[in-house]
Design an enzyme around this catalytic site. Sequence first.
Site, PDB file in Angstrom:
ATOM      1  N   SER A  37      36.610 -73.338 -32.653  1.00  0.00           N
ATOM      2  CA  SER A  37      37.849 -74.000 -32.248  1.00  0.00           C
ATOM      3  C   SER A  37      38.528 -73.329 -31.059  1.00  0.00           C
ATOM      4  O   SER A  37      39.406 -73.934 -30.438  1.00  0.00           O
ATOM      5  CB  SER A  37      38.827 -74.061 -33.422  1.00  0.00           C
ATOM      6  OG  SER A  37      39.318 -72.772 -33.743  1.00  0.00           O
ATOM      7  N   LYS A  91      44.771 -69.450 -32.947  1.00  0.00           N
ATOM      8  CA  LYS A  91      45.075 -70.494 -31.976  1.00  0.00           C
ATOM      9  C   LYS A  91      45.884 -69.892 -30.822  1.00  0.00           C
ATOM     10  O   LYS A  91      46.236 -68.712 -30.828  1.00  0.00           O
ATOM     11  CB  LYS A  91      45.886 -71.630 -32.627  1.00  0.00           C
ATOM     12  CG  LYS A  91      45.255 -72.245 -33.863  1.00  0.00           C
ATOM     13  CD  LYS A  91      43.956 -72.962 -33.575  1.00  0.00           C
ATOM     14  CE  LYS A  91      43.314 -73.474 -34.860  1.00  0.00           C
ATOM     15  NZ  LYS A  91      41.968 -74.045 -34.639  1.00  0.00           N
TER      16      LYS A  91
END
Length: 228
Positions: A37, A91
Amino acid sequence: MNLKRTLRDNRGFLLFLFSFALLRTAVADWNPIPSGSMRPTLLEGDVVLVNRLAYGLKLPLTDVVLMPLGEPQRGDVVTLSSPAGGTRLIKRIVGLPGDRVAMHDDQLILNGRPLAYTGAQTRGETLAPGWVVDAVRATEELDGHAHVVQFLPTVNARRDMAEITVPAGQYFLLGDNRDNSEDSRFIGTVPREKLIGRAHHVLVAADWLGEDGWRMAPRFDRWLTAIR
């Protein structure tokens, strides 16, 4: 009596274990990257160093902030406890409290201003053994913080999002692999207390998922590299 003697004879080792656990839960940590990701910034098999004191001192093993120590910034790569289930994620912060965030056709729009993307290049990206798709990589300019992001044009993904305003005390996070990331588009904005720390370096790295399946080959060129 035997237990007391065992504890007494091993108190130095037990103190070391306690101190080590306290260090990992309150000061510094390292986390393996299990998914793609954050590609291409972080790869599966990377192990990142995390500064748990970047934003505040927490009561070990809790989200209770004892003392704020710094402010999260746009562009920071952070580990967090997902507000949608508690899973640990990594993230990038793109929206601060009060920011207006939207997306159109994978282009991030911040406070009404579409971000610039330069140097786009297309390459093959392996999603699983035998499954290779086109990937577009480009440099995203986020308030003067340049970093590379990746798009997967042929993959079904959420590329549009109506504008939202980030609530006070919360942050909007995205994965750098924009079309393959469970981030604030799906889990919502993230409260500050859910931020665990800032990831600042790749400690070690290994290629553990190649086109031929499982393998373990060190990526020495990524060892001790700063995360942009």
